[in-house]
Structures are given as C-alpha cells and as structure tokens.
Scaffold this motif. Structure first.
Motif, PDB file in Angstrom:
ATOM      1  N   GLU A  22      20.591  14.604  17.340  1.00 59.05           N
ATOM      2  CA  GLU A  22      22.005  14.224  17.450  1.00 59.05           C
ATOM      3  C   GLU A  22      22.162  12.723  17.665  1.00 59.05           C
ATOM      4  O   GLU A  22      23.190  12.141  17.324  1.00 59.05           O
ATOM      5  N   TRP A  23      21.135  12.113  18.275  1.00 64.11           N
ATOM      6  CA  TRP A  23      21.169  10.686  18.574  1.00 64.11           C
ATOM      7  C   TRP A  23      19.840  10.041  18.187  1.00 64.11           C
ATOM      8  O   TRP A  23      18.789  10.679  18.277  1.00 64.11           O
ATOM      9  N   GLU A  30      21.312  13.809  10.983  1.00 62.87           N
ATOM     10  CA  GLU A  30      22.617  14.014  11.619  1.00 62.87           C
ATOM     11  C   GLU A  30      23.077  12.795  12.409  1.00 62.87           C
ATOM     12  O   GLU A  30      24.242  12.392  12.348  1.00 62.87           O
ATOM     13  N   LYS A  59      24.341  10.193   9.955  1.00 63.54           N
ATOM     14  CA  LYS A  59      25.590  10.625   9.309  1.00 63.54           C
ATOM     15  C   LYS A  59      26.780  10.445  10.253  1.00 63.54           C
ATOM     16  O   LYS A  59      27.871  10.050   9.829  1.00 63.54           O
ATOM     17  N   ASN A  60      26.565  10.731  11.522  1.00 67.87           N
ATOM     18  CA  ASN A  60      27.641  10.622  12.515  1.00 67.87           C
ATOM     19  C   ASN A  60      27.659   9.271  13.217  1.00 67.87           C
ATOM     20  O   ASN A  60      28.432   9.057  14.145  1.00 67.87           O
ATOM     21  N   TRP A  61      26.819   8.363  12.754  1.00 67.41           N
ATOM     22  CA  TRP A  61      26.616   7.039  13.346  1.00 67.41           C
ATOM     23  C   TRP A  61      26.486   7.116  14.870  1.00 67.41           C
ATOM     24  O   TRP A  61      27.264   6.546  15.640  1.00 67.41           O
ATOM     25  N   ARG A  62      25.484   7.846  15.250  1.00 63.31           N
ATOM     26  CA  ARG A  62      25.097   7.899  16.662  1.00 63.31           C
ATOM     27  C   ARG A  62      23.720   7.246  16.807  1.00 63.31           C
ATOM     28  O   ARG A  62      22.765   7.856  17.271  1.00 63.31           O
TER      29      ARG A  62
END
Length: 287
Positions: free
Chosen positions: A192-193, A215, A218-221
């Motif tokens: 996630e990060w 991921e 894609k979520n810019w984390r």
C-alpha cells in the motif's frame, strides 16, 4: 552516531565522507573532523596505524551483534590494545544504549536524550496498538532502483514494524540484513505504501511504466523521507532513526511532516547539537 550525540568533543573522525548538506546540520567543529574509515564494513577500512596515530582510547560500535562483529571487535581490541564497546543497536533499546554509553563517558547529554528516546518509543507503541487491526503494508525501497529491502527482523525496517505497519520484505527468505528484490516480487506483494530515502528513485518511479502496476505507485503513496544529516529511517540504522518514528507515522497518517515538528526538532537538537535554520527546515519539509 551514538558517540556524536553524547560526546561530540571525543569523536576523532568520521567513518565515511559526509555530503556538505549533512555537515551543515552538524556542529561547526565536528564538520572539520577527518574521515578515518570504518570497521565491520562501514566506509573504507581504517588501518590500525591510523587509529593508533589518532590516539584512540575507546571504540564504540552499535549495530547488529553477530558472530562476525564479535570476532572483529575481539581482534581489533587485541590489535590496538584498547577497549571495544559493542552495543546491541536495536531501536527499541535506544534509551538503554544512551544510558550505557552516557554513563561510561559521564556525558551531560544523557538524561535529555534518553528521555526523548523513551518518548519516541512510547509514541511508537501507542501508534502500533492503534494500527493492530489493520496494519498498512509497506515496502522499504533502498537504492536508486528501489530494488533492495530488509528481510524479517532486519534492523533496516525496524521503524516500519515499530509503528504498527507490515514490512512486506518480511516474506523474503532468511532473517535479518538486506536482500536484492525483483520488481516482479514487489508486484506480487502490492504494498500500500513505498518508503524510500533515495530522491532519485522517488523522482523516477512514477514515470517508470513497470512500477505503475504497484498499488502504492498507482495511488501515489510513495514517501520520500529525509536522510540529512543522517537517514531518518535507515542509513545508518542507529539512534538517528528515532526521528523516523514520527516522520513515517505522519506520512502513513496522511499528515504533512511539519505536523510532527514539535516532536522532531527537540530530537534533532539532542542528536546533532544544533537546530536547523529556516532554509534547512524548508529543505527537510519541517517549515
């Protein structure tokens, strides 16, 4: 790092060359110290002759205590005829490390630094408890290509685990230390990060089509943490990482780094004996 925080006037030299931006965050007299080299693989190897010429009276080594480090410390102590203090460098032992060396050196900085270490560790325990039901998954990306990370129980990923996140590198074969990682493996993990201290990797990862399938990208984390004057989460894995507890927690909580400024700045003062100026605060994301 531990010796510098407690007794900078007793430090004979650095193990590696520091960049100018790092030196600018340290005390004026320490900026002029020579680069002597390192022991146990840190920096270029320092020769016994150089240490004897520098009139060394004590060697302090904090890190992962294993058979190799024990062998090196015993050999070096015998070769030089001086004590070699080998300290378990686990981050959850930071306050004990400070008190141990501080008492030995009769350092006036011991009490303040130990108290700040305890505060940071207590903060980590609290945040870990709050994340227990849903720990975020995190990939520590080291190097310009981001394809090196820590294994399970690695000293390099301690901050991630301590604040209640899961380091996906725990799934790597083996225990402790660092390992090369393929991008295919990162795609399997789908963290996630992503956390990094390498600015070049952070700049190019979003533009790399191969990384866009992760991921976190894609979520810019993708979290870029400072590494000045020392790494905030790693590099080296010393008590400098106490700052990383607050910094990484802020990032994973979706907060700007400056939200933790009131906790981070006292630690920087205690560790490095000076406060960053206005330009340095902006550079570090604390303004």
């Amino acid at each position: 790092m531990l010796l510098y925080a407690l007794a900078p006037e007793r430090l004979l030299g650095w193990t590696t060359q520091k960049p100018e931006a790092a030196l600018a965050l340290l005390g004026a007299s320490e900026r002029k110290l020579p680069v002597l080299g390192g022991i146990n693989g840190r920096g270029r190897p320092v020769s016994p002759e150089e240490l004897l010429a520098a009139k060394v009276e004590l060697i302090v080594d904090a890190g992962t205590v294993n058979d190799g480090m024990l062998s090196t410390s015993e050999h070096t102590a015998k070769q030089l005829g001086v004590p070699y203090l080998l300290i378990d460098g686990r981050l959850d032992q930071a306050a004990e490390q400070v008190r141990l060396l501080g008492k030995l050196l009769d350092s006036p900085h011991t009490g303040k630094l130990a108290a700040l270490a305890e505060q940071a560790l207590a903060f980590a325990v609290q945040r870990a408890a709050e994340r227990r039901s849903a720990p975020p998954s995190v990939y520590l990306a080291r190097g310009e290509d981001g394809l090196e990370s820590g294994r399970s129980r690695s000293i390099h990923t301690e901050v991630i685990s301590m604040i209640g996140a899961k380091s996906v590198g725990d799934d790597l074969e083996g225990s402790g230390g660092l390992a090369k990682v393929s991008l295919e493996r990162v795609l399997q993990w789908q963290p996630e990060w992503i956390v990094t201290q390498d600015a070049k990797f952070a700049r190019q990862v979003a533009a790399n089509p191969l990384w866009r399938g992760v991921e976190a990208v894609k979520n810019w984390r993708v979290v870029l943490l400072p590494r000045l004057p020392y790494g905030w989460i790693d590099s080296p894995p010393g008590i400098n990482r106490l700052i990383g507890i607050y910094a990484l927690d802020a990032a994973l909580s979706g907060q700007p780094l400056k939200q933790q400024r009131e906790r981070i700045l006292p630690l920087m003062q205690a560790l490095y004996h000076r406060q960053p100026d206005a330009a340095q605060l902006r550079m570090l994301g604390l303004a």
